[in-house]
Scaffold this active site. Structure first.
Site, short mmCIF file in Angstrom:
data_model
loop_
_atom_site.label_atom_id
_atom_site.label_comp_id
_atom_site.label_asym_id
_atom_site.label_seq_id
_atom_site.Cartn_x
_atom_site.Cartn_y
_atom_site.Cartn_z
N GLY A 1 0.83 -1.20 0.00
CA GLY A 1 0.00 0.00 0.00
C GLY A 1 0.87 1.25 0.00
O GLY A 1 1.93 1.26 0.61
N VAL B 1 17.22 8.61 -2.43
CA VAL B 1 18.08 7.49 -2.88
C VAL B 1 18.77 7.89 -4.19
O VAL B 1 19.98 7.69 -4.36
CB VAL B 1 17.25 6.19 -3.07
CG1 VAL B 1 18.02 5.14 -3.86
CG2 VAL B 1 16.85 5.62 -1.70
N ILE C 1 1.81 3.53 6.99
CA ILE C 1 1.08 4.38 7.94
C ILE C 1 0.69 3.58 9.18
O ILE C 1 0.35 4.14 10.19
CB ILE C 1 -0.20 5.00 7.31
CG1 ILE C 1 -1.23 3.93 6.95
CG2 ILE C 1 0.13 5.85 6.10
CD1 ILE C 1 -2.62 4.49 6.69
N ASP C 2 0.74 2.24 9.08
CA ASP C 2 0.30 1.40 10.21
C ASP C 2 1.36 1.32 11.32
O ASP C 2 1.03 1.02 12.45
CB ASP C 2 -0.01 -0.03 9.74
CG ASP C 2 -1.02 -0.08 8.62
OD1 ASP C 2 -1.76 0.91 8.46
OD2 ASP C 2 -1.06 -1.08 7.88
N GLY D 1 -4.88 1.29 9.90
CA GLY D 1 -3.88 0.68 10.77
C GLY D 1 -3.92 -0.83 10.80
O GLY D 1 -3.14 -1.47 11.50
N ARG D 2 -4.87 -1.42 10.07
CA ARG D 2 -5.10 -2.88 10.14
C ARG D 2 -5.31 -3.29 11.58
O ARG D 2 -6.05 -2.65 12.29
CB ARG D 2 -3.95 -3.65 9.49
CG ARG D 2 -3.86 -3.47 8.01
CD ARG D 2 -2.86 -4.44 7.41
NE ARG D 2 -2.44 -4.01 6.11
CZ ARG D 2 -3.07 -4.32 4.98
NH1 ARG D 2 -4.11 -5.09 5.00
NH2 ARG D 2 -2.62 -3.85 3.83
N GLU E 1 -9.40 0.72 12.97
CA GLU E 1 -10.22 -0.14 12.10
C GLU E 1 -10.14 -1.63 12.48
O GLU E 1 -10.98 -2.42 12.05
CB GLU E 1 -9.79 0.02 10.64
CG GLU E 1 -8.39 -0.49 10.34
CD GLU E 1 -8.03 -0.40 8.85
OE1 GLU E 1 -8.88 -0.05 8.03
OE2 GLU E 1 -6.86 -0.70 8.53
O1 F6P Z 1 -1.46 -1.08 5.28
C1 F6P Z 1 -1.85 0.20 4.91
C2 F6P Z 1 -3.36 0.30 4.80
O2 F6P Z 1 -3.70 1.63 4.46
C3 F6P Z 1 -4.12 -0.15 6.03
O3 F6P Z 1 -4.08 0.79 7.07
C4 F6P Z 1 -5.48 -0.42 5.45
O4 F6P Z 1 -6.21 -1.34 6.21
C5 F6P Z 1 -5.14 -1.02 4.11
O5 F6P Z 1 -3.84 -0.55 3.78
C6 F6P Z 1 -6.08 -0.68 3.00
O6 F6P Z 1 -5.67 -1.39 1.89
P1 F6P Z 1 -6.27 -1.23 0.43
O7 F6P Z 1 -5.42 -0.19 -0.26
O8 F6P Z 1 -6.08 -2.57 -0.18
O9 F6P Z 1 -7.69 -0.81 0.56
#
Ligand code: F6P
Length: 359
Positions: free
Chosen positions: A11, A23, A140-141, A184-185, A233
């Protein structure tokens, strides 16, 4: 002269362009050539591989601050680790990646990714046998073990802060509460940090048990009749389904508390990169280039206090909680969470923020 590749996977988050820019600047300064792999592993699966040579002008410094990745992060429709695992083509997929890297004759690859990409790289290290693999943690998590920060986290906290600052004004006008659902998963660090930053009255995270009745009591005992309840979440509520903020919102409504659920969603991954994330990008880029110079491989850059160091991917993998990946049955991902002794939990309690049953 070294030839290095760089790719962004997983992501996106703000700060990726800053990392790429730093870099490229650092590598060019050492007289190296840099190749950007477009769309992560998708780019390596194409024939020929989708690669562009990068110079400091490719991402001009004034554009390095913007979110997203100039190199893209991959297209969900392409063959990737997930689809390859599901269709039993993992060996073929790994060989495609290895062959591409060999054709490109790269000395090193900088992989800017999250804990999923790092776990996959560690478990499939034969792909990178012929070059130096250096990973830079972004998410971001902030769910990657052994580093004090990840690229993109600070910007996400800032974006949430900006969002909630505005919500508070309308909350006050209408004497109502906002239940804000953060990303944040299953890691609550983003909700915890942003909740403290905006002065939330409650922060509910997956790592800490909470009780709706206690939450209601806490809100009713507040001197204000408006404010923010931060909900990560990843939380669950027994016997309920749907989006976590909606579940909590319904409970508060049933208890007579005026409220609305609010969803900042993907703006947490966007927004101009903060100065803190840009400095982190510069530190991690420098550390990654030093590691390549020193012929290190299978390592990740990590912030320890003020210093950036490298950590073997084997240590990263061993340090986290191993969680089975729902999409890749063979894979366990190494995850980090809010630790029970995280000083921010005491800070939250001292600020009279409802955080659940911490002790
Ligand atoms: O891992 C980063 C994140 O933004 C999580 O916080 C979120 O649950 C997930 O990716 C969302 O993923 P997607 O882009 O597949 O909807």
């Amino acid at each position: 002269m070294k030839k290095i590749g760089i790719m962004t996977t997983g992501g996106d988050c703000s700060g990726l362009n800053s990392v790429i820019n730093r870099v490229v600047l650092g590598a060019t300064n050492r007289g190296w050539r840099v190749y950007g792999i477009v769309d992560g592993t998708d780019g390596l699966c194409m024939r020929p591989a989708n690669v562009i040579e990068m110079t400091p002008q490719t991402i001009p410094v004034e554009l390095a601050r913007i979110a997203g990745s100039f190199l893209h992060n991959g297209n969900a429709c392409m063959m990737n680790f997930e689809t390859a695992a599901k269709t039993g083509r993992m060996l073929k997929f790994n060989k495609m990646l290895k062959d591409s890297l060999a054709t490109l004759k790269l000395d090193a690859l900088v992989l800017v990714g999250g804990n999923g990409s790092f776990s996959l790289s560690y478990k499939n290290s034969e792909i990178y046998n012929d070059l130096s693999l250096v990973c830079i943690p972004k998410t971001i998590d902030f769910d990657i073990p052994l580093t004090d920060k990840t690229i993109g986290f600070d910007t996400a906290v800032n974006e949430l802060t900006r969002y909630c600052d505005q919500l508070l004004l309308t909350a006050r006008s209408h004497h109502r509460w906002f239940v804000v659902q953060t990303m944040g998963r299953d890691c609550g660090r983003l909700a915890l940090h942003a909740g403290i930053a905006i002065g939330a009255d409650a922060i509910i995270v997956p790592e800490i048990k909470f009780d709706v009745d206690d939450l209601v009591k806490h809100i009713n005992a507040c001197e204000r009749d408006y404010g923010i309840i931060m909900v990560s979440e990843g939380i669950t509520l027994r016997g309920h389904s749907g989006r976590p903020a909606d579940m909590i919102s319904r409970k508060l409504t049933a208890a007579g508390i005026q409220n609305r659920a609010a969803f900042p969603d993907y703006i947490q991954r966007a927004g101009d990169t903060t100065a803190t994330d840009r400095i982190l990008a510069a530190k991690m880029a420098t550390c990654a280039l030093d590691a390549i110079e020193n012929r290190e491989t299978n390592v990740m850059t990590a912030l320890r206090g003020n210093e950036c160091v490298t950590v073997p991917l084997s240590e990263f993998y061993a340090a986290g909680d191993l969680v089975r990946d729902p999409n890749i049955p063979e894979l366990c991902t190494s995850n980090a969470y809010i630790e029970p002794d995280d000083p921010l939990l005491d800070v939250a309690t001292a600020m009279n923020i409802y955080i659940g049953q911490t002790k």
